[in-house]
Design an enzyme around this catalytic site. Sequence first.
Site, PDB file in Angstrom:
ATOM      1  N   ASP A  18       0.868  -1.182   0.000  1.00  0.00           N
ATOM      2  CA  ASP A  18       0.000   0.000   0.000  1.00  0.00           C
ATOM      3  C   ASP A  18       0.901   1.227   0.000  1.00  0.00           C
ATOM      4  O   ASP A  18       2.064   1.152   0.399  1.00  0.00           O
ATOM      5  CB  ASP A  18      -0.896   0.009   1.249  1.00  0.00           C
ATOM      6  CG  ASP A  18      -2.137   0.884   1.085  1.00  0.00           C
ATOM      7  OD1 ASP A  18      -3.243   0.324   0.903  1.00  0.00           O
ATOM      8  OD2 ASP A  18      -2.004   2.138   1.129  1.00  0.00           O
TER       9      ASP A  18
ATOM     10  N   ASP B   8       4.224   2.578  -3.959  1.00  0.00           N
ATOM     11  CA  ASP B   8       3.276   3.260  -4.840  1.00  0.00           C
ATOM     12  C   ASP B   8       3.270   2.461  -6.155  1.00  0.00           C
ATOM     13  O   ASP B   8       4.318   2.351  -6.813  1.00  0.00           O
ATOM     14  CB  ASP B   8       3.775   4.699  -5.065  1.00  0.00           C
ATOM     15  CG  ASP B   8       2.871   5.504  -5.974  1.00  0.00           C
ATOM     16  OD1 ASP B   8       2.063   4.911  -6.719  1.00  0.00           O
ATOM     17  OD2 ASP B   8       2.995   6.756  -5.952  1.00  0.00           O
ATOM     18  N   VAL B   9       2.124   1.917  -6.527  1.00  0.00           N
ATOM     19  CA  VAL B   9       2.084   1.056  -7.721  1.00  0.00           C
ATOM     20  C   VAL B   9       2.418   1.799  -9.018  1.00  0.00           C
ATOM     21  O   VAL B   9       2.664   1.180 -10.041  1.00  0.00           O
ATOM     22  CB  VAL B   9       0.715   0.345  -7.896  1.00  0.00           C
ATOM     23  CG1 VAL B   9       0.526  -0.750  -6.869  1.00  0.00           C
ATOM     24  CG2 VAL B   9      -0.440   1.324  -7.894  1.00  0.00           C
TER      25      VAL B   9
ATOM     26  N   TYR C 106     -12.834   7.832 -14.135  1.00  0.00           N
ATOM     27  CA  TYR C 106     -12.923   6.559 -13.413  1.00  0.00           C
ATOM     28  C   TYR C 106     -13.589   5.494 -14.300  1.00  0.00           C
ATOM     29  O   TYR C 106     -13.132   4.351 -14.364  1.00  0.00           O
ATOM     30  CB  TYR C 106     -13.727   6.763 -12.126  1.00  0.00           C
ATOM     31  CG  TYR C 106     -13.775   5.560 -11.211  1.00  0.00           C
ATOM     32  CD1 TYR C 106     -12.710   5.246 -10.374  1.00  0.00           C
ATOM     33  CD2 TYR C 106     -14.905   4.734 -11.161  1.00  0.00           C
ATOM     34  CE1 TYR C 106     -12.757   4.151  -9.513  1.00  0.00           C
ATOM     35  CE2 TYR C 106     -14.967   3.638 -10.308  1.00  0.00           C
ATOM     36  CZ  TYR C 106     -13.889   3.354  -9.485  1.00  0.00           C
ATOM     37  OH  TYR C 106     -13.946   2.257  -8.635  1.00  0.00           O
TER      38      TYR C 106
HETATM   39  N1  LIG Z   1     -15.714   0.927  -2.379  1.00  0.00           N
HETATM   40  C1  LIG Z   1     -16.477   0.758  -3.439  1.00  0.00           C
HETATM   41  O1  LIG Z   1     -17.705   0.975  -3.386  1.00  0.00           O
HETATM   42  C2  LIG Z   1     -15.873   0.278  -4.729  1.00  0.00           C
HETATM   43  C3  LIG Z   1     -16.745  -0.024  -5.785  1.00  0.00           C
HETATM   44  C4  LIG Z   1     -16.219  -0.457  -6.996  1.00  0.00           C
HETATM   45  C5  LIG Z   1     -14.864  -0.612  -7.134  1.00  0.00           C
HETATM   46  N2  LIG Z   1     -14.024  -0.320  -6.100  1.00  0.00           N
HETATM   47  C6  LIG Z   1     -12.589  -0.516  -6.311  1.00  0.00           C
HETATM   48  O2  LIG Z   1     -12.067  -1.309  -5.277  1.00  0.00           O
HETATM   49  C7  LIG Z   1     -10.684  -1.011  -5.107  1.00  0.00           C
HETATM   50  C8  LIG Z   1     -10.380  -0.808  -3.624  1.00  0.00           C
HETATM   51  O3  LIG Z   1     -11.055   0.338  -3.173  1.00  0.00           O
HETATM   52  P1  LIG Z   1     -11.603   0.525  -1.685  1.00  0.00           P
HETATM   53  O4  LIG Z   1     -13.010   0.931  -1.832  1.00  0.00           O
HETATM   54  O5  LIG Z   1     -11.242  -0.617  -0.850  1.00  0.00           O
HETATM   55  O6  LIG Z   1     -10.793   1.854  -1.301  1.00  0.00           O
HETATM   56  P2  LIG Z   1      -9.885   2.278  -0.068  1.00  0.00           P
HETATM   57  O7  LIG Z   1      -9.579   3.699  -0.316  1.00  0.00           O
HETATM   58  O8  LIG Z   1     -10.526   1.898   1.227  1.00  0.00           O
HETATM   59  O9  LIG Z   1      -8.568   1.398  -0.262  1.00  0.00           O
HETATM   60  C9  LIG Z   1      -7.693   1.614  -1.329  1.00  0.00           C
HETATM   61  C10 LIG Z   1      -6.257   1.477  -0.846  1.00  0.00           C
HETATM   62  O10 LIG Z   1      -5.400   1.650  -1.976  1.00  0.00           O
HETATM   63  C11 LIG Z   1      -4.282   2.404  -1.566  1.00  0.00           C
HETATM   64  N3  LIG Z   1      -3.668   3.108  -2.694  1.00  0.00           N
HETATM   65  C12 LIG Z   1      -4.148   4.187  -3.353  1.00  0.00           C
HETATM   66  N4  LIG Z   1      -3.290   4.570  -4.305  1.00  0.00           N
HETATM   67  C13 LIG Z   1      -2.246   3.713  -4.247  1.00  0.00           C
HETATM   68  C14 LIG Z   1      -1.031   3.605  -4.961  1.00  0.00           C
HETATM   69  N5  LIG Z   1      -0.706   4.485  -5.915  1.00  0.00           N
HETATM   70  N6  LIG Z   1      -0.186   2.603  -4.650  1.00  0.00           N
HETATM   71  C15 LIG Z   1      -0.482   1.730  -3.663  1.00  0.00           C
HETATM   72  N7  LIG Z   1      -1.601   1.802  -2.934  1.00  0.00           N
HETATM   73  C16 LIG Z   1      -2.490   2.774  -3.225  1.00  0.00           C
HETATM   74  C17 LIG Z   1      -4.839   3.384  -0.543  1.00  0.00           C
HETATM   75  O11 LIG Z   1      -3.831   3.882   0.321  1.00  0.00           O
HETATM   76  C18 LIG Z   1      -5.867   2.531   0.184  1.00  0.00           C
HETATM   77  O12 LIG Z   1      -5.336   1.939   1.348  1.00  0.00           O
HETATM   78  C19 LIG Z   1     -10.390   0.198  -5.997  1.00  0.00           C
HETATM   79  O13 LIG Z   1      -9.780  -0.248  -7.194  1.00  0.00           O
HETATM   80  C20 LIG Z   1     -11.765   0.758  -6.295  1.00  0.00           C
HETATM   81  O14 LIG Z   1     -11.802   1.428  -7.519  1.00  0.00           O
HETATM   82  C21 LIG Z   1     -14.500   0.127  -4.886  1.00  0.00           C
END
Ligand SMILES: NC(=O)c1ccc[n+]([C@@H]2O[C@H](COP(=O)([O-])OP(=O)(O)OC[C@H]3O[C@@H](n4cnc5c(N)ncnc54)[C@H](O)[C@@H]3O)[C@@H](O)[C@H]2O)c1
Length: 353
Positions: free
Chosen positions: A144, A168-169, A258
Site C-alpha cells: 500500500d 506506490d504502484v 474513473y
Molecule cells: N468501495 C467501493 O464501493 C468500490 C466499488 C467499486 C470498485 N471499487 C474498487 O475497489 C478497489 C479498492 O477500493 P476501496 O473501496 O477498498 O478503497 P480504499 O480507499 O478503502 O482502499 C484503497 C487502498 O489503496 C491504496 N492506494 C491508493 N493509491 C495507491 C497507490 N498508488 N499505490 C499503492 N496503494 C495505493 C490506498 O492507500 C488505500 O489503502 C479500488 O480499485 C476501487 O476502484 C470500490
Amino acid sequence: MAPAVPTGDSKIAEWLAHPYAGPVLREMLAQSGQSERALSPVKRFSMKKLVKLSNGQFSQEMLDGLMAETARRMEAGDAAAPADAPVPAEAQAPDEDEEQEWEERITEGRFTGQTVVVTGAGSGIGRATASRVAREGGRVIALDISAERLAEFASEHEGLDVTIVTADVTKEEDIARVLEAAGDRIDALANVAGIMDNMTPLHEVTDEVWARVFAVNVEGLMRLSRAVLQRMLPAGRGSIVNIASEAGLRGSAAGVAYTASKHAVVGITKSSSYMYASSGIRVNAVAPGPVITNIEARFDSELGRERVEAAMAILTTPVTPDHLAASITFLLSDDAVNLSGVILPSDGGWSAI
Ligand SMILES: NC(=O)c1ccc[n+]([C@@H]2O[C@H](COP(=O)([O-])OP(=O)(O)OC[C@H]3O[C@@H](n4cnc5c(N)ncnc54)[C@H](O)[C@@H]3O)[C@@H](O)[C@H]2O)c1
C-alpha cells in the site's frame, strides 16, 4: 403519542420516520452538507451497524448525541417536531425484516504454500482480501502507499505470514521492491489499489484528475502485473484478479475518468486472459457494487451529481469489504481452476437491473 426514542438497534428508516428523531438526524446531515438521500442505500441497516461500518465517520458518540437530543425534544414537547408531523414517503420504514447477516467462513489451508501479492492492502477491499488469504494459510505480500495503514494491518495479523511493503504502484522502483520481497515465486496477484474521480463528465474533466486516476487504476495495475508475470510465466502457473467496478460495466456509476479507467481494467483482463491461456495463467476481474470503505468520491460537477445520483436510485445495499474478499479469493484460488477472462460482478445483482 410519539413512539419511544429510537436506539442503536433501530433501523435508519425508523429513525427517519420518527417525528422527533427524524428531524434531529436530518439536521445532523444538513450540518455536513448532506441530505437523507445519502442514507437511502443503507436505510435497512440499524444505526449500530452504520457506526460499525462508517470507519469513524459516524461514531458511537454521535449516535448517543442524537438519542439525547431526541429525548430532550420529546420531553420538552418541542413544537418544531410535532408528533403528527408528516413523514416523507421515502423515510417510511420498510416492512421486510433486516436480512440475516452473512458470516465469513474460512476455508482452512486454501492458500497454504502460496505467495499472494495484494495491492491496496492497507484499507477496504484490499485489506479484507489480504487478511482472508493470510487466514487461509497464504504467504501475503501486502502493499500500500500508506505505511501507517500497513503497520496497523500487520499488527492485527501477528503470527500469520504477512510481509508489508510500502509502495506506490505507479513507481517502477517501488514495484522492484515488491518483487524483491516476494522472492522467486508468486502464485497469485490481486490488483486492488485504486482511486475514484470527482464525478466530472467529459467536458469538465481536468488533465490532473484524468492523469492521476489513470496512473493508479490502469498504469499501476499494468506495471505490477507486467513485473509479476516475469515470475509466473517461467513457473507456468498463476492467478491474477483485477478489481474493476460497476463503472467498468456501465456509464452511470462515476465520472468519465474513473469509468474509462475501469473499462481499461476490463480490457487488460480480457487481453491477458487470452494471451496467457496456454501458459497456465488465469486472469479474471471482480466488478464490485457499493462497498463501505475509505474510498473518497467528490462531486465537483453539478451535471455529474445530477446524473450519477439519478442512477444511484437503483443502487443495491452497500456491503462490507469482507463480502468482496469472498469473491476475490475465490477467483484467486485454485477453486476457480476453470475460470479465466471472467468479469465477475460482485454487487448483489445491481448489474442485472
Ligand atoms: N468501495 C467501493 O464501493 C468500490 C466499488 C467499486 C470498485 N471499487 C474498487 O475497489 C478497489 C479498492 O477500493 P476501496 O473501496 O477498498 O478503497 P480504499 O480507499 O478503502 O482502499 C484503497 C487502498 O489503496 C491504496 N492506494 C491508493 N493509491 C495507491 C497507490 N498508488 N499505490 C499503492 N496503494 C495505493 C490506498 O492507500 C488505500 O489503502 C479500488 O480499485 C476501487 O476502484 C470500490
